[in-house]
Motif scaffolding. Structure first.
Motif, PDB file in Angstrom:
ATOM      1  N   LEU A 125       0.830  -1.206   0.000  1.00 22.05           N
ATOM      2  CA  LEU A 125       0.000   0.000   0.000  1.00 22.05           C
ATOM      3  C   LEU A 125       0.865   1.257   0.000  1.00 22.05           C
ATOM      4  N   LEU A 126       1.939   1.236   0.783  1.00 20.68           N
ATOM      5  CA  LEU A 126       2.825   2.398   0.843  1.00 20.68           C
ATOM      6  C   LEU A 126       3.474   2.683  -0.508  1.00 20.68           C
ATOM      7  N   PHE A 127       3.764   1.621  -1.258  1.00 22.03           N
ATOM      8  CA  PHE A 127       4.319   1.810  -2.602  1.00 22.03           C
ATOM      9  C   PHE A 127       3.232   2.228  -3.588  1.00 22.03           C
ATOM     10  N   ALA A 128       2.011   1.686  -3.397  1.00 18.61           N
ATOM     11  CA  ALA A 128       0.937   1.941  -4.356  1.00 18.61           C
ATOM     12  C   ALA A 128       0.399   3.359  -4.260  1.00 18.61           C
ATOM     13  N   LEU A 129       0.332   3.921  -3.058  1.00 20.71           N
ATOM     14  CA  LEU A 129      -0.271   5.240  -2.894  1.00 20.71           C
ATOM     15  C   LEU A 129       0.434   6.328  -3.709  1.00 20.71           C
ATOM     16  N   PRO A 130       1.770   6.422  -3.633  1.00 20.83           N
ATOM     17  CA  PRO A 130       2.425   7.437  -4.483  1.00 20.83           C
ATOM     18  C   PRO A 130       2.197   7.208  -5.970  1.00 20.83           C
ATOM     19  N   VAL A 131       2.205   5.935  -6.387  1.00 19.80           N
ATOM     20  CA  VAL A 131       1.972   5.639  -7.795  1.00 19.80           C
ATOM     21  C   VAL A 131       0.577   6.091  -8.208  1.00 19.80           C
ATOM     22  N   LEU A 132      -0.421   5.791  -7.379  1.00 18.48           N
ATOM     23  CA  LEU A 132      -1.786   6.206  -7.673  1.00 18.48           C
ATOM     24  C   LEU A 132      -1.909   7.721  -7.698  1.00 18.48           C
ATOM     25  N   PHE A 133      -1.211   8.386  -6.781  1.00 18.72           N
ATOM     26  CA  PHE A 133      -1.265   9.848  -6.735  1.00 18.72           C
ATOM     27  C   PHE A 133      -0.703  10.451  -8.015  1.00 18.72           C
ATOM     28  N   PHE A 134       0.499  10.013  -8.411  1.00 21.45           N
ATOM     29  CA  PHE A 134       1.114  10.569  -9.606  1.00 21.45           C
ATOM     30  C   PHE A 134       0.318  10.229 -10.862  1.00 21.45           C
ATOM     31  N   LEU A 135      -0.256   9.039 -10.905  1.00 23.21           N
ATOM     32  CA  LEU A 135      -1.059   8.650 -12.055  1.00 23.21           C
ATOM     33  C   LEU A 135      -2.324   9.501 -12.142  1.00 23.21           C
ATOM     34  N   SER A 136      -3.003   9.681 -11.008  1.00 18.56           N
ATOM     35  CA  SER A 136      -4.221  10.492 -11.018  1.00 18.56           C
ATOM     36  C   SER A 136      -3.900  11.951 -11.316  1.00 18.56           C
ATOM     37  N   ALA A 137      -2.736  12.434 -10.838  1.00 17.84           N
ATOM     38  CA  ALA A 137      -2.330  13.813 -11.137  1.00 17.84           C
ATOM     39  C   ALA A 137      -2.075  13.978 -12.629  1.00 17.84           C
ATOM     40  N   TRP A 138      -1.443  12.994 -13.248  1.00 21.95           N
ATOM     41  CA  TRP A 138      -1.176  13.071 -14.685  1.00 21.95           C
ATOM     42  C   TRP A 138      -2.480  13.050 -15.465  1.00 21.95           C
ATOM     43  N   ILE A 139      -3.387  12.161 -15.083  1.00 23.62           N
ATOM     44  CA  ILE A 139      -4.668  12.073 -15.783  1.00 23.62           C
ATOM     45  C   ILE A 139      -5.487  13.339 -15.558  1.00 23.62           C
ATOM     46  N   GLY A 140      -5.588  13.761 -14.298  1.00 19.68           N
ATOM     47  CA  GLY A 140      -6.399  14.926 -13.982  1.00 19.68           C
ATOM     48  C   GLY A 140      -5.896  16.197 -14.633  1.00 19.68           C
ATOM     49  N   SER A 141      -4.587  16.345 -14.708  1.00 19.31           N
ATOM     50  CA  SER A 141      -4.022  17.556 -15.306  1.00 19.31           C
ATOM     51  C   SER A 141      -4.103  17.530 -16.824  1.00 19.31           C
ATOM     52  N   SER A 142      -4.362  16.360 -17.406  1.00 10.55           N
ATOM     53  CA  SER A 142      -4.442  16.244 -18.858  1.00 10.55           C
ATOM     54  C   SER A 142      -5.853  16.501 -19.377  1.00 10.55           C
ATOM     55  N   ILE A 143      -6.816  16.605 -18.479  1.00  7.72           N
ATOM     56  CA  ILE A 143      -8.194  16.915 -18.876  1.00  7.72           C
ATOM     57  C   ILE A 143      -8.365  18.430 -18.829  1.00  7.72           C
ATOM     58  N   PRO A 144      -8.652  19.060 -19.964  1.00  8.02           N
ATOM     59  CA  PRO A 144      -8.655  20.523 -19.977  1.00  8.02           C
ATOM     60  C   PRO A 144      -9.939  21.143 -19.442  1.00  8.02           C
ATOM     61  N   ARG A 145      -9.771  22.252 -18.768  1.00  8.39           N
ATOM     62  CA  ARG A 145     -10.875  23.178 -18.526  1.00  8.39           C
ATOM     63  C   ARG A 145     -10.791  24.272 -19.579  1.00  8.39           C
ATOM     64  N   ASN A 146     -11.924  24.807 -19.978  1.00  6.34           N
ATOM     65  CA  ASN A 146     -11.988  25.790 -21.069  1.00  6.34           C
ATOM     66  C   ASN A 146     -11.273  25.248 -22.312  1.00  6.34           C
ATOM     67  N   PRO A 147     -11.659  24.065 -22.787  1.00 10.81           N
ATOM     68  CA  PRO A 147     -10.911  23.407 -23.876  1.00 10.81           C
ATOM     69  C   PRO A 147     -10.922  24.172 -25.184  1.00 10.81           C
ATOM     70  N   ASP A 148     -11.908  25.038 -25.398  1.00 14.74           N
ATOM     71  CA  ASP A 148     -11.995  25.760 -26.667  1.00 14.74           C
ATOM     72  C   ASP A 148     -11.196  27.053 -26.671  1.00 14.74           C
ATOM     73  N   TRP A 149     -10.551  27.382 -25.548  1.00 19.82           N
ATOM     74  CA  TRP A 149      -9.796  28.638 -25.477  1.00 19.82           C
ATOM     75  C   TRP A 149      -8.560  28.563 -26.371  1.00 19.82           C
ATOM     76  N   THR A 150      -8.281  29.649 -27.052  1.00 19.97           N
ATOM     77  CA  THR A 150      -7.036  29.779 -27.808  1.00 19.97           C
ATOM     78  C   THR A 150      -6.391  31.111 -27.446  1.00 19.97           C
ATOM     79  N   GLU A 151      -5.096  31.155 -27.507  1.00 13.38           N
ATOM     80  CA  GLU A 151      -4.373  32.366 -27.148  1.00 13.38           C
ATOM     81  C   GLU A 151      -4.651  33.454 -28.179  1.00 13.38           C
ATOM     82  N   PRO A 152      -5.109  34.632 -27.750  1.00 12.05           N
ATOM     83  CA  PRO A 152      -5.413  35.698 -28.710  1.00 12.05           C
ATOM     84  C   PRO A 152      -4.145  36.338 -29.255  1.00 12.05           C
ATOM     85  N   ASP A 153      -4.297  36.998 -30.390  1.00 10.02           N
ATOM     86  CA  ASP A 153      -3.161  37.698 -30.986  1.00 10.02           C
ATOM     87  C   ASP A 153      -2.821  38.965 -30.205  1.00 10.02           C
TER      88      ASP A 153
END
Length: 228
Positions: A18-46
């Motif tokens: 469990l001690l080994f699994a928790l950090p792995v789960l944390f980093f995996l969920s952080a990678w997945i969660g950070s890869s899902i965009p909020r405001n996905p249609d936003w583009t940088e204006p000129d």
């Protein structure tokens, strides 16, 4: 006796796994969660207002021009609060974090396990405000153009994070050009300094990740500096 010994070994093995699994789960969920965009249609204006998103590899900050016709940050963060107010500052950076961790760890050599654990389980928030003179864009200091309306929303979000003036205290920074202010919010594992940065951007309508406990989750949405 043998059964009891085997049961103890199984329990110990389960705890170790469990001690080994928790950090792995944390980093995996952080990678997945950070890869899902909020405001996905936003583009940088000129055109618009150029800000910068900075990182030291662990912590992110939002860097903005000191003043324009939308906001003058000196009205919220008086230059007289820092030790060197007379320099020709052009930008101010704002970030958020846990008070004890910020104030007691000016360098990584000052980090203690107890301080980290306390911060992860809940702690008071502070804003770290630093002043810059013409910050140069770099891979860890990435410029980002936002519309004027998005900047107005972003500035309002950041200003609202200050603790009420009648209870607000200031604390010395790490150098002569930065300072800490009491802030709203509670720091915990689900609400980190990097989550604060992405929340401010998202609430202004700018594309960023959903859950960004680590700096990479914020920076992956900010285009890196291209080749000259």
């Amino acid at each position: 006796m043998a059964d009891r010994s085997r049961r103890a070994r199984r329990i110990a093995g389960g705890i170790t796994a469990l001690l080994f699994a928790l950090p792995v789960l944390f980093f995996l969920s952080a990678w997945i969660g950070s890869s899902i965009p909020r405001n996905p249609d936003w583009t940088e204006p000129d055109e618009g207002v150029e800000i910068l998103i900075g990182t030291n590899g662990v912590h992110t900050e939002i860097i903005m021009p000191i003043a324009n016709d939308i906001i003058d940050w000196r009205g919220h963060f008086p230059l007289g609060d820092i030790a060197t107010p007379d320099r020709d500052y052009t930008h101010v950076s704002v970030s958020w974090g846990e008070k004890t961790f910020f104030l007691e760890t000016p360098t990584w050599g000052d980090v203690r396990v107890t301080t980290v654990l306390d911060a992860m389980t809940g702690g008071e928030g502070v804003l770290h405000v630093a002043w810059y003179v013409r910050p140069a864009p770099a891979d860890d200091f990435r410029p980002l153009t936002v519309t004027r309306e998005q900047y107005r929303l972003l500035a309002g979000q950041i200003a609202s994070q200050l603790a009420p003036e009648d209870t607000r205290r200031t604390y010395p920074g790490y150098s002569v050009h930065d300072i800490f202010y009491d802030a709203r919010g509670t720091y915990h594992l689900g609400n980190t300094c990097n989550q604060w940065s992405s929340d401010r951007l998202a609430e202004a309508g700018i594309k960023t990740g959903w859950w960004t406990p680590m700096t990479g989750g914020v920076m992956k949405w900010v285009p890196p500096i291209g080749p000259d």
